[in-house]
Design an enzyme around this catalytic site. Structure first.
Site, short mmCIF file in Angstrom:
data_model
loop_
_atom_site.label_atom_id
_atom_site.label_comp_id
_atom_site.label_asym_id
_atom_site.label_seq_id
_atom_site.Cartn_x
_atom_site.Cartn_y
_atom_site.Cartn_z
N ASP A 106 6.03 31.08 -46.62
CA ASP A 106 5.90 30.49 -45.28
C ASP A 106 4.64 29.63 -45.18
O ASP A 106 3.72 29.72 -46.01
CB ASP A 106 5.91 31.57 -44.20
CG ASP A 106 4.77 32.57 -44.34
OD1 ASP A 106 4.44 32.95 -45.50
OD2 ASP A 106 4.20 32.97 -43.32
N GLU A 153 3.55 35.54 -44.10
CA GLU A 153 2.16 35.84 -44.44
C GLU A 153 1.20 35.24 -43.42
O GLU A 153 0.12 35.76 -43.20
CB GLU A 153 1.82 35.28 -45.83
CG GLU A 153 0.49 35.79 -46.42
CD GLU A 153 -0.71 34.91 -46.09
OE1 GLU A 153 -1.85 35.33 -46.40
OE2 GLU A 153 -0.53 33.81 -45.53
#
Lengths: 370, 370
Positions: free
Chosen positions: B74, B138
């Site tokens: 991400d 994350e």
């Protein structure tokens, strides 16, 4: 427009309940203004004007002095669940009317409406011409003020020698009012990731001396025209930081200075600029103070007539009220009305109904020269 | 589901551009996870698992050691206008790929994907078994972490003797990471109208000593396993005040403490509680530090192989990364990846593409025992 509500003017408590039960949160005063306009238009001794949701009614008796009686029609928002309709509780002299607006300031408005109906009729001839001013948008930002709009659109309607504002004073005379100025005091830094904070400069840390200064500031007490005013300097807001891992590059402390009528607005601003020298200082809001004005002859008669009935002595007004706006128009003004100012805006807003008659009787005695 | 995008694995720069151009802001990683899963499932030497939008691929060569190579899929949100699709600029060794995710951390992911395709094929046999972990969430709150979810659902898939996290380090080895703890430090006062401020107690003024303490705090520097860590203690937020005419009854300073791996999380919290003794202190977020772990034999081989190609020396990692999560699982871990960490999350995020090959070659040399 539907027909305006018919207001019961023969009984003060019924009248107060009726005007409270017509909700009039700022911006939504039309229904109440309609009802007030209808009641006043029914009085042959009054000449009535409408400006937005402000209603002005005047006697034209040719007296050489004119007294202005003024009050705002709007209230702060209701509580949740709503503190309306009003309800009467208690017995005898302890009876209280509960609900939004009962204190701030429909009790004062009810007293003035009752006088507007009565004074000028045969057998109740006032010694001065009278102007009643009921206006909108007092509880919101100054730019929306109905009184300010009236002063701009129809200054002739506001003319007078002395003004009484029916704000809640527990039937005491409160002279003048404090001024108020708000400034944003801002520190600047350099943003950085908080994991490498030595690359930045923390603007919140830089605000430490501002808070230390405020914390240690000793506000003065100043006597003006015989009344003792107590100033105050307070942070009313602080904000800084954009994320939990960023050294902030700006921090703003919002400071409110309430100052005695011994200072002009410019002097108050100068005082703040000296205190916060070295920081960015931006004025966001400012209203001047008003001197008590109790040395005016009409004021002296008013004070004598009221104190004859209520005892006590004039006091300073700490909150800012529209007496300052009348002072700017060159009209000496005082606050005098039923209700405890500490209950204004409160969830448990309520007024001792006995104070209504005290205020009405004192004003009537003064105005008819009894 | 539509067919996943086909990733070009034969050229590192093409591969990086392709995985950047599949937007994968936290919460929206599915399309990229699909493409990664499809690429890895095509490799006969890998066993592939999917958990949410995390993809784990493992060799099963029966080696006595296992290395974990990990990276998150991400990114933080795009800029406005969007900094995607990627674009290549510059010439030769100065070529840079611009766009969201190029640094944090799809450059590291691209290197690991290329190794996943290559290592385990005939002629490129690794000396250890390899586990590739590509995970979601994350860049957002810890509770959503895909790596944390994997550790809960399938701890067996994360097992290993040493982990390399491909976070941007400019191809340096950064050992361990700082811990981070955030606390809200709150002062209480008594609300009052600012016109009568002496009836209240100002909670913002009461925060003056907190800011003074932060402003005067001297953060320590601590050596851990041969690396020097520099701590930091910062206000990252402050808020107080509810209205421009109210003395505030509460003020909260949000403090972020970045601490060296010499302290446990409990010790870091204790340090803050001692500093802010007498105030309300509430921990709102906390992640432990991780020791560098460079004394591990696999780590020593890794360091030797990398430094042989890049020069330099291992450094401390200041930001918090998921190496701390591996440390909690008992797996020594380091950060090693292409890209300048200072450009992570930046509007002008971009990576020197030459660093991709440097990282791939160093990792390949170590893993094949060259």
């Amino acid at each position: 427009m539907t027909d305006p509500a018919t207001l019961p003017s023969s009984d003060l408590v019924d009248l107060l309940a009726a005007i409270c039960d017509i909700e009039s949160v700022s911006g939504d005063e039309a229904a109440l203004a309609d009802a007030v306009e209808a009641l006043l238009s029914d009085q042959p001794h009054l000449e009535v004007h409408r400006d937005g949701d402000a209603v002005v009614a005047r006697t034209t008796l040719g007296r050489d002095r004119r007294v202005v009686l003024a009050g705002h029609l709007d209230t702060v928002p209701l509580t949740d669940p709503p503190n309306l309709p009003t309800r009467l509780a208690g017995e005898g002299d302890d009876r209280e009317l509960w609900g939004r607006g009962t204190v701030d300031m429909k009790a004062g408005v009810a007293v003035m409406l009752a006088l507007a109906v009565e004074l000028g009729r045969p057998g109740a001839e006032p010694v001065a011409d009278l102007t009643y001013v009921f206006y909108d948008h007092e509880e919101v930002e100054e730019s929306k003020s109905g009184l300010k709009r009236l002063a701009r659109n129809r200054p002739d309607l506001l003319a007078g020698d002395f003004a009484v504002l029916g704000e809640p004073t527990s039937a005491d005379i409160e002279g003048g009012c404090q001024g108020t100025i708000r400034v944003d005091v801002t520190t600047r830094g350099v943003a950085a990731h908080s994991a490498r904070s030595w690359r930045g400069e923390n603007a919140i840390h830089a605000a430490a001396p501002i808070l230390a200064l405020l914390s240690g500031y000793e506000a003065v007490q100043v006597e003006v025209d015989g009344l003792l005013y107590r100033e105050g300097l307070n942070a009313v807001g602080i904000r800084g930081g954009i994320a939990g891992n960023v050294v902030p590059d700006a921090c703003t402390v919002t400071v409110n200075y309430r100052f005695a009528p011994s200072r002009t607005l410019a002097e108050a601003e100068q005082h703040l600029r000296e205190l916060f020298d070295g920081y960015e200082v931006v004025v966001t809001d400012a209203s001047p103070a008003a001197r008590p004005g109790l040395d005016d002859p009409l004021a002296a008669e008013f004070v004598a007539a009221v104190l004859d009935r209520t005892g006590g002595a004039p006091k300073p007004k700490y909150g800012w009220t529209d007496v300052a706006r009348f002072a700017e128009l060159g009209i000496p003004a005082v606050n005098f009305g039923p209700g405890d100012a500490l209950l204004a805006h409160a969830d448990d807003e309520r007024v001792r109904v006995a104070e209504l008659a005290v205020c009405r009787d004192a004003l009537r005695a003064w105005l008819v020269g009894a």
